[in-house]
Design an enzyme around this catalytic site. Sequence first.
Site, PDB file in Angstrom:
ATOM      1  N   ASP A  81       0.870  -1.176   0.000  1.00 39.38           N
ATOM      2  CA  ASP A  81       0.000   0.000   0.000  1.00 39.38           C
ATOM      3  C   ASP A  81       0.907   1.226   0.000  1.00 39.38           C
ATOM      4  OD1 ASP A  81      -2.791  -1.061   0.340  1.00 39.38           O
ATOM      5  OD2 ASP A  81      -1.961  -1.867   2.185  1.00 39.38           O
ATOM      6  N   ARG A  89       4.195   2.716   3.034  1.00 43.29           N
ATOM      7  CA  ARG A  89       5.047   1.772   3.776  1.00 43.29           C
ATOM      8  C   ARG A  89       6.530   2.041   3.553  1.00 43.29           C
ATOM      9  NH1 ARG A  89       0.361   1.167   6.145  1.00 43.29           N
ATOM     10  NH2 ARG A  89      -1.132  -0.168   5.004  1.00 43.29           N
ATOM     11  N   ARG A 150      -6.743  10.791   1.895  1.00 47.37           N
ATOM     12  CA  ARG A 150      -6.334   9.721   0.980  1.00 47.37           C
ATOM     13  C   ARG A 150      -7.076   9.839  -0.350  1.00 47.37           C
ATOM     14  NH1 ARG A 150      -7.567   4.291   4.018  1.00 47.37           N
ATOM     15  NH2 ARG A 150      -6.522   3.391   2.187  1.00 47.37           N
ATOM     16  N   LYS A 180      -9.335   1.342  -5.420  1.00 44.43           N
ATOM     17  CA  LYS A 180     -10.045   0.930  -4.204  1.00 44.43           C
ATOM     18  C   LYS A 180     -10.850   2.115  -3.647  1.00 44.43           C
ATOM     19  CE  LYS A 180      -5.930   1.616  -1.288  1.00 44.43           C
ATOM     20  NZ  LYS A 180      -4.838   0.970  -0.565  1.00 44.43           N
ATOM     21  N   HIS A 181     -11.977   1.845  -2.963  1.00 44.37           N
ATOM     22  CA  HIS A 181     -12.536   0.581  -2.482  1.00 44.37           C
ATOM     23  C   HIS A 181     -13.978   0.511  -2.991  1.00 44.37           C
ATOM     24  CE1 HIS A 181      -9.629   2.164   0.521  1.00 44.37           C
ATOM     25  NE2 HIS A 181      -9.284   0.914   0.736  1.00 44.37           N
ATOM     26  N   HIS A 193     -11.666  -0.866   9.671  1.00 41.69           N
ATOM     27  CA  HIS A 193     -10.712  -1.643  10.461  1.00 41.69           C
ATOM     28  C   HIS A 193     -11.304  -1.993  11.833  1.00 41.69           C
ATOM     29  CE1 HIS A 193      -8.068   0.297   7.506  1.00 41.69           C
ATOM     30  NE2 HIS A 193      -7.277  -0.745   7.673  1.00 41.69           N
ATOM     31  N   ASP A 265     -10.492  -6.583   0.384  1.00 44.99           N
ATOM     32  CA  ASP A 265      -9.648  -5.929   1.380  1.00 44.99           C
ATOM     33  C   ASP A 265      -9.288  -6.987   2.419  1.00 44.99           C
ATOM     34  OD1 ASP A 265      -8.246  -3.959   2.740  1.00 44.99           O
ATOM     35  OD2 ASP A 265      -9.890  -2.522   2.721  1.00 44.99           O
TER      36      ASP A 265
END
Length: 373
Positions: A81, A89, A150, A180-181, A193, A265
Site C-alpha cells: 500500500d 510503507r 487519501r 479501491k474501495h 478496520h 480488502d
Amino acid sequence: MRNYNLRPMSGLALRRQIGRLLVAGFNGQALPVELKSLARQFGLGGVILFARNIAEPAQVADLSFDTARLVPELPCWVSVDQEGGRVARLKAPFTEWPAMATLGRSGDTGLAERFARALGVELRAVGITLDFAPVLDIHTNPKNPIIGDRALAEKAADVATLGSAIIRALQGSGVAACGKHFPGHGDTSTDSHIELPLVEHPPERLREVEFVPFKAAIEAGVASIMTAHVFAPALDETMPATLSKRVVNDLLRKELGFEGVIFSDDLEMKAIANHHTVPSAAVLSLAAGCDGILICSGDHDTQAAALEAVVHAIEDGSLPYARVEDALKRHQRMKERFLASEVAARPLTAGAIRRAIGTDEHQAIAHEMARFA
C-alpha cells in the site's frame, strides 16, 4: 511473453493452486519458514509488505526477488500500500509523497502522471510489482475517519480524471495498479478496520457518484480493483460488499464490465471479522466474485485454515469449481501482463537502487504536490 499455463484442478493439483488466490502478510524482514511451507503446500498468489517487513532498499529488493520465486510455476506478486501521505510503507530514502488530496487541489493531471511514473520507478527498483493504489473513493464526508485526504478530491469527475491518469502512468511504468474501495468508502463515518461502515445511499446515487471513478479506471485499463468492507443495504440487504454477489459479481463484474482481478480488502479487518471467521469469509468472498483474498496479519495458521476452507468448499460443492477456475485464469492473465519479464531479472545493485529512488527529480515532484497541502 511467457504463458504460465494452469493445469486441471484435482487432488493435489487443486491444493497446489488454491494458494494462488491468497496475498499474504508476514512478520519480519525475510520470508518466514511458515510462509515458505504454505507456498509449498498450497501455492501462493503473492505477499503484501508493511513497515514491519522493511529495513532498507537493498533488503526490500532481495526480499522481493525471493518472494517472486516462491512458487516456480507462477510468479508471486510483491505488493504494497504505497498511496502517499499517511498510507505509505516505504519511507526515506524513498521519496515521501504528500497525501493524494494535494493532487485534487492542484487539478493538474500532468502532475498526477509525473507522480505516478516516479512512484512506479521507485517501486520497480526494489521489485515491487503491485501497488494497492490509487484510492478512488470520493471525499464527500468530512467526518470520514479512514479516507479523508487519501481521496483525490471531493467531486466524482475530478477523482475519475486524476485516478485514471495515475493508473495509466503507474501501469505504464510496469507496476500493476489497484483501484479501491468498491462500491465506495468515501461517504462513511466509521472505520472498517474497527467496525462495519454503513453506506445509506440509493442505487441511483451510487451509480451517479461513487461508481464514476471506478468506471473511468476500468476504461483506463486498471489491472485490479479492491472491494470495500462496507454495508450498502440498497445494494444487498444482508451481506457486506466484499461478501456480496450482488455487489461484486452483478455490479462490478457484469454491470460495469470489469474483466480484471478483484481483490478483497484484508479479511482480518473487524468489519468482516466481527461477523465471520476468516476461513468462512474467504469462501464467501470468492463465491461472491472476488478473485483474490488478502489476509495480512502474518498469522500463517489462519492463512492455512482459510485455504483449507476453500479446498473443502470446492470438494463439497458449496464453492463452484468454475468460480475458482475463473479467478485463477484472471490472476494468470494479470501476471502474464506484468510479470513476464520480472522473474528473469536479478535485483538491482544497491548503487542502482540509490540512483532510482529519492532522486532530485522525484523530490521536486513531491515538493510541487506539497504546495497544495
